[in-house]
Motif scaffolding. Structure first.
Motif, short mmCIF file in Angstrom:
data_model
loop_
_atom_site.label_atom_id
_atom_site.label_comp_id
_atom_site.label_asym_id
_atom_site.label_seq_id
_atom_site.Cartn_x
_atom_site.Cartn_y
_atom_site.Cartn_z
N GLY A 34 64.05 45.21 31.47
CA GLY A 34 63.94 44.77 32.89
C GLY A 34 62.48 44.09 33.08
N ASP A 35 62.20 43.32 34.09
CA ASP A 35 61.13 42.38 34.35
C ASP A 35 60.22 43.44 35.41
OD1 ASP A 35 62.07 40.50 32.92
OD2 ASP A 35 62.99 39.51 34.83
N VAL A 36 58.98 43.07 35.17
CA VAL A 36 58.02 43.66 36.25
C VAL A 36 57.82 42.42 37.24
CG1 VAL A 36 55.78 44.72 36.98
CG2 VAL A 36 57.07 45.14 34.56
N ILE A 37 58.07 42.68 38.43
CA ILE A 37 58.17 41.51 39.45
C ILE A 37 57.15 42.17 40.56
CG2 ILE A 37 59.44 40.48 41.18
CD1 ILE A 37 61.75 40.79 39.18
N LEU A 38 56.39 41.35 41.16
CA LEU A 38 55.53 41.45 42.23
C LEU A 38 56.23 40.58 43.39
CD1 LEU A 38 51.90 41.17 41.06
CD2 LEU A 38 53.29 43.13 41.24
N GLU A 39 56.30 41.59 44.50
CA GLU A 39 57.13 40.77 45.83
C GLU A 39 56.23 41.07 46.81
OE1 GLU A 39 61.38 41.97 46.55
OE2 GLU A 39 60.97 41.94 48.82
N CYS A 40 56.20 40.14 47.90
CA CYS A 40 55.22 39.72 48.60
C CYS A 40 55.74 40.44 50.02
CB CYS A 40 54.80 38.27 49.05
SG CYS A 40 53.76 38.11 50.22
N PRO B 232 50.90 43.14 49.35
CA PRO B 232 50.65 42.55 50.62
C PRO B 232 50.67 40.87 50.58
CG PRO B 232 48.81 43.91 50.21
CD PRO B 232 49.64 43.76 48.76
N VAL B 233 51.02 40.15 51.87
CA VAL B 233 50.71 38.79 51.89
C VAL B 233 49.26 38.52 51.58
CG1 VAL B 233 51.07 36.93 53.22
CG2 VAL B 233 52.43 38.93 53.62
N GLY B 234 48.95 37.69 50.71
CA GLY B 234 47.73 37.11 50.37
C GLY B 234 47.13 37.48 49.22
N THR B 235 48.14 38.31 48.40
CA THR B 235 47.68 38.83 46.84
C THR B 235 47.29 37.59 46.10
OG1 THR B 235 48.88 40.83 47.50
CG2 THR B 235 48.05 40.58 45.28
N VAL B 236 46.01 37.54 45.48
CA VAL B 236 45.91 36.52 44.54
C VAL B 236 45.92 37.27 43.02
CG1 VAL B 236 44.36 34.93 43.60
CG2 VAL B 236 44.57 35.27 46.01
N ILE B 237 46.49 36.77 42.12
CA ILE B 237 46.60 37.22 40.75
C ILE B 237 45.64 36.76 39.94
CG2 ILE B 237 47.99 37.66 38.95
CD1 ILE B 237 50.50 37.65 40.90
N HIS B 238 44.74 37.43 39.10
CA HIS B 238 44.01 36.97 38.15
C HIS B 238 44.40 37.48 36.75
CE1 HIS B 238 41.26 35.95 41.33
NE2 HIS B 238 41.12 37.21 41.45
N LEU B 239 44.62 36.79 35.81
CA LEU B 239 45.11 37.09 34.32
C LEU B 239 44.23 37.43 33.64
CD1 LEU B 239 47.75 36.99 33.04
CD2 LEU B 239 47.35 34.91 32.15
N VAL B 240 44.22 38.70 32.82
CA VAL B 240 43.30 39.06 31.88
C VAL B 240 43.71 39.17 30.69
CG1 VAL B 240 41.60 41.10 31.03
CG2 VAL B 240 42.10 41.03 33.46
N GLU B 241 45.04 39.23 30.25
CA GLU B 241 45.77 39.23 29.22
C GLU B 241 47.20 38.91 29.28
OE1 GLU B 241 43.37 42.62 26.41
OE2 GLU B 241 45.56 42.93 26.54
N GLY B 242 47.72 38.43 28.51
CA GLY B 242 49.39 38.14 28.59
C GLY B 242 49.58 36.79 29.09
N GLU B 243 50.84 36.73 29.40
CA GLU B 243 51.50 35.25 29.49
C GLU B 243 51.27 35.15 31.15
OE1 GLU B 243 55.91 35.50 30.66
OE2 GLU B 243 55.66 36.88 29.35
N LEU B 244 51.16 33.86 31.51
CA LEU B 244 51.02 33.79 32.82
C LEU B 244 52.26 34.09 33.77
CD1 LEU B 244 49.62 29.73 32.72
CD2 LEU B 244 48.34 31.86 33.46
N GLN C 291 56.37 36.07 52.70
CA GLN C 291 57.33 37.06 52.75
C GLN C 291 58.53 36.92 51.77
OE1 GLN C 291 58.60 38.40 56.63
NE2 GLN C 291 59.99 40.03 55.83
N GLY C 292 58.87 37.81 50.94
CA GLY C 292 59.66 37.56 49.93
C GLY C 292 59.40 36.82 48.92
N GLN C 293 58.47 36.41 48.61
CA GLN C 293 58.03 35.63 47.41
C GLN C 293 57.81 36.47 46.40
OE1 GLN C 293 54.48 33.42 47.97
NE2 GLN C 293 54.52 32.41 45.95
N ARG C 294 58.37 36.00 45.42
CA ARG C 294 58.45 36.99 43.96
C ARG C 294 57.64 36.48 42.68
NH1 ARG C 294 63.33 40.46 42.91
NH2 ARG C 294 63.15 41.88 44.67
#
Ligand SMILES: Nc1nc2c(ncn2[C@@H]2O[C@H](COP(=O)(O)OP(=O)(O)OP(=O)(O)O)[C@@H](O)[C@H]2O)c(=O)[nH]1
Length: 538
Positions: free
Chosen positions: A86-92, A132-144, A279-282
């Motif tokens: 399975g994938d790990v998915i972030l949903e807004c 939440p809406v407005g979550t920004v992701i910064h990458l420390v390790e791994g794939e984009l 909303q609903g963006q994954r």
């Protein structure tokens, strides 16, 4: 005396002994257990920065099975492939306010192992995390991270086949892996995305896929094959399986050490790699590994090798049948999530200036209002409706001197201001009136501009206006006149948020800033702090 009564008695007597100043002998019921009262700030502090370790589910193992019958004594392979992890998915989701509900370690489910009769293992369940809406992701390790379509995981095809015979497929998303340099781009992609590299990609350092990410130990999998007796005399149909019989060989071999050396990197964060704004963006942050091949698919795969090439000769070292049967580990990623509210207009001001009350007057939002500082602990959003369009207004938690050094709610709100188009500085006209020990509104403005600029240079460089709130208070009119005298360059709107006076004019002023008809900016040069004031009472 029962056992529990004895325990209570002992506890009570010990307490009395430890407290020599107690003269009275307290019976158990006399001891009042007071619940410590927490300040509102401690009770529900907003979490708007959070570090997560996400790991996609490992692929299920392929099955090795031979199907024999009375007509076919040698039998045919019929082992099914393992299921994809399975994938790990972030949903807004607008239903989530901050990042406090998250866990640091998030793992998706492993794919099911294949079984005989060419039965494919089930796909591992995705792990969907609401942010939440407005979550920004910064990458420390791994794939984009990569975006996925707006659809729920239940709509995904549960029978999605793992790579199976299509081992030359290159249609997988071309994700870049900036932090780790390996021998070839293709191998790098495969290593972090948990997919099975194609034969070409595998040629040199195929075994490195066992250390799919720096977080993985160099654990090596090998398949313990089932033993098949080809000359079995039993005439009935029978099957022999060795599904999912995997051995984990701990301890590092030479190759494992090589992998670790290769992946030694100092932490380097890639900022703003993705953001969730609708909303609903994954977004998939860690992919599941592909399932291992069953012996049926392995046979097909060997037939797909170029003519003249012998499957066993070519890849026997690194890519043999046994390793093909093992499910690949899911990809891993270390991310920092940061919440930044998105709004057209940001209401900025000192605690108690009346921002939340004003938001309620401007929109239908009902934020909590209190006469103590830091009533607002998270940005409240409201819709400001005009007859032809609407704007979003954010009531940003109160700012105090030193906020740029993280005092008060500090950075917790400063970062929310970054994503607003227009700033409305809300000042309290009554803060320094009479017995009030607050600071005069022009000093409030000076502090606000300084704090924003200290936090990030240029943060105040956006269209702005000043809301002179609490004009209904005694003496506020004079302060307002003084304020107009001292502050230049921006429009100032006298408002009573409580009585909703001056609100329509303010709405017009905000509209002009958003539409670009006006583009005034509040600057330190435009604020006069020291001059002989006629208002000695302030
Ligand atoms: N007299 C008067 N009081 C007001 C007005 N607007 C707000 N107040 C009062 O000021 C106090 C603070 O109001 P809030 O809206 O909670 O202030 P805030 O700026 O959101 O405060 P924080 O949440 O600490 O940032 C409350 O007691 C309000 O009733 C106004 O226009 N006139």
């Amino acid at each position: 005396m029962s056992f529990s009564q004895k325990v209570l008695y002992l506890k009570t007597s010990q307490r009395c002994l430890r407290s020599p100043w107690l003269t009275k002998t307290y019976s158990f019921s006399d001891i009042v257990h007071k619940k410590t009262k927490l300040a509102p700030l401690q009770e529900r502090r907003m979490i708007d920065r959070f570090r997560i370790w996400a790991k996609g589910g490992d692929g299920g193992n392929g099955c090795t099975s031979i199907r024999r019958s009375r007509h076919d004594r040698r039998g045919k392979p019929d082992g099914g492939n393992g299921g994809r992890g399975g994938d790990v998915i972030l949903e807004c989701s607008p239903a989530v306010w901050d990042l406090s509900g998250l866990q640091h370690h998030i793992n998706a489910k492993r794919g099911g192992s294949g079984s005989s009769k060419n039965m494919i293992g089930s796909r591992g369940a995705d792990k969907v995390i609401l942010v939440p809406v407005g979550t920004v992701i910064h990458l420390v390790e791994g794939e984009l991270p990569s975006a996925v379509e707006k659809s729920s995981s239940s709509e995904l095809d549960p029978w999605e086949l793992p790579g199976t015979v299509d081992i030359e497929s290159s249609e997988f998303s071309t994700l870049s892996v900036p932090a780790y340099q390996t021998s070839s781009e293709a191998e790098k992609k495969a290593k972090f995305s948990g997919r099975r590299p194609s034969a070409g990609e595998e040629s040199t350092t195929a075994r490195r896929r066992n250390c799919a990410s720096p977080i993985n130990s160099g654990t090596k999998h090998s398949l313990s094959r089932g033993k098949f007796e080809s000359d079995h005399d039993d005439l009935s149909n029978w099957e022999e399986e060795s599904c999912g019989q995997m051995e984990d060989q701990d301890g590092e071999d030479a190759m494992g050490t090589e992998c670790e050396d290769e992946l030694e990197e100092t932490e380097h964060i890639e900022y703003d790699v993705a953001e969730l704004t609708e909303q609903g963006q994954r977004i998939v942050v860690a992919r599941g590994g592909e399932g291992g091949l069953g012996n049926l698919s392995k046979g097909k795969a060997s037939k797909m090798m170029p003519k003249g090439a012998n499957f066993d000769d070519e890849v026997s070292d690194d890519y043999d049948h046994a390793s093909l049967g093992a499910g690949l580990p899911g990809s891993e990623a270390v991310l920092v999530l940061e919440l930044k509210s998105i709004a057209d207009i940001g209401l900025v001001g000192m605690p108690n200036a009346g921002k939340s009350t004003l938001l309620g007057a401007l929109s239908k939002a009902k934020p909590s209002v209190g006469d103590y500082a830091f009533t607002t602990l998270r940005p409240n959003l409201g819709n400001l409706n005009y007859f032809d369009f609407s704007l979003t207004v954010a009531d940003i938690p109160g700012l105090i001197r030193g906020a740029h050094e993280n005092r008060g709610l500090g950075h917790a709100f400063l970062r929310h201001i970054e994503r607003t188009k227009v700033l409305a500085y809300v000042v309290d006209l009554a803060a320094a009136l009479g017995d009030n020990k607050g600071i005069p509104p022009w000093e409030q403005l000076n502090d606000l501009v300084l704090e924003l600029e200290y936090y990030r240079e240029g943060l105040t460089d956006r269209p702005s206006l000043v809301v002179a709130n609490k004009i209904d208070e005694d003496g506020a009119e004079e302060v307002y006149k003084e304020l107009k005298h001292r502050v230049s360059g921006v429009p100032i709107f006298p408002v009573s948020a409580v009585l909703e006076e001056g609100v329509p004019e303010l709405k017009d002023g905000l509209r002009m800033l958003i539409s670009g008809e006006q583009s005034n900016r509040l600057q330190l040069d435009g604020i006069v702090l020291h001059q002989d004031s006629a208002f000695v009472s302030i």
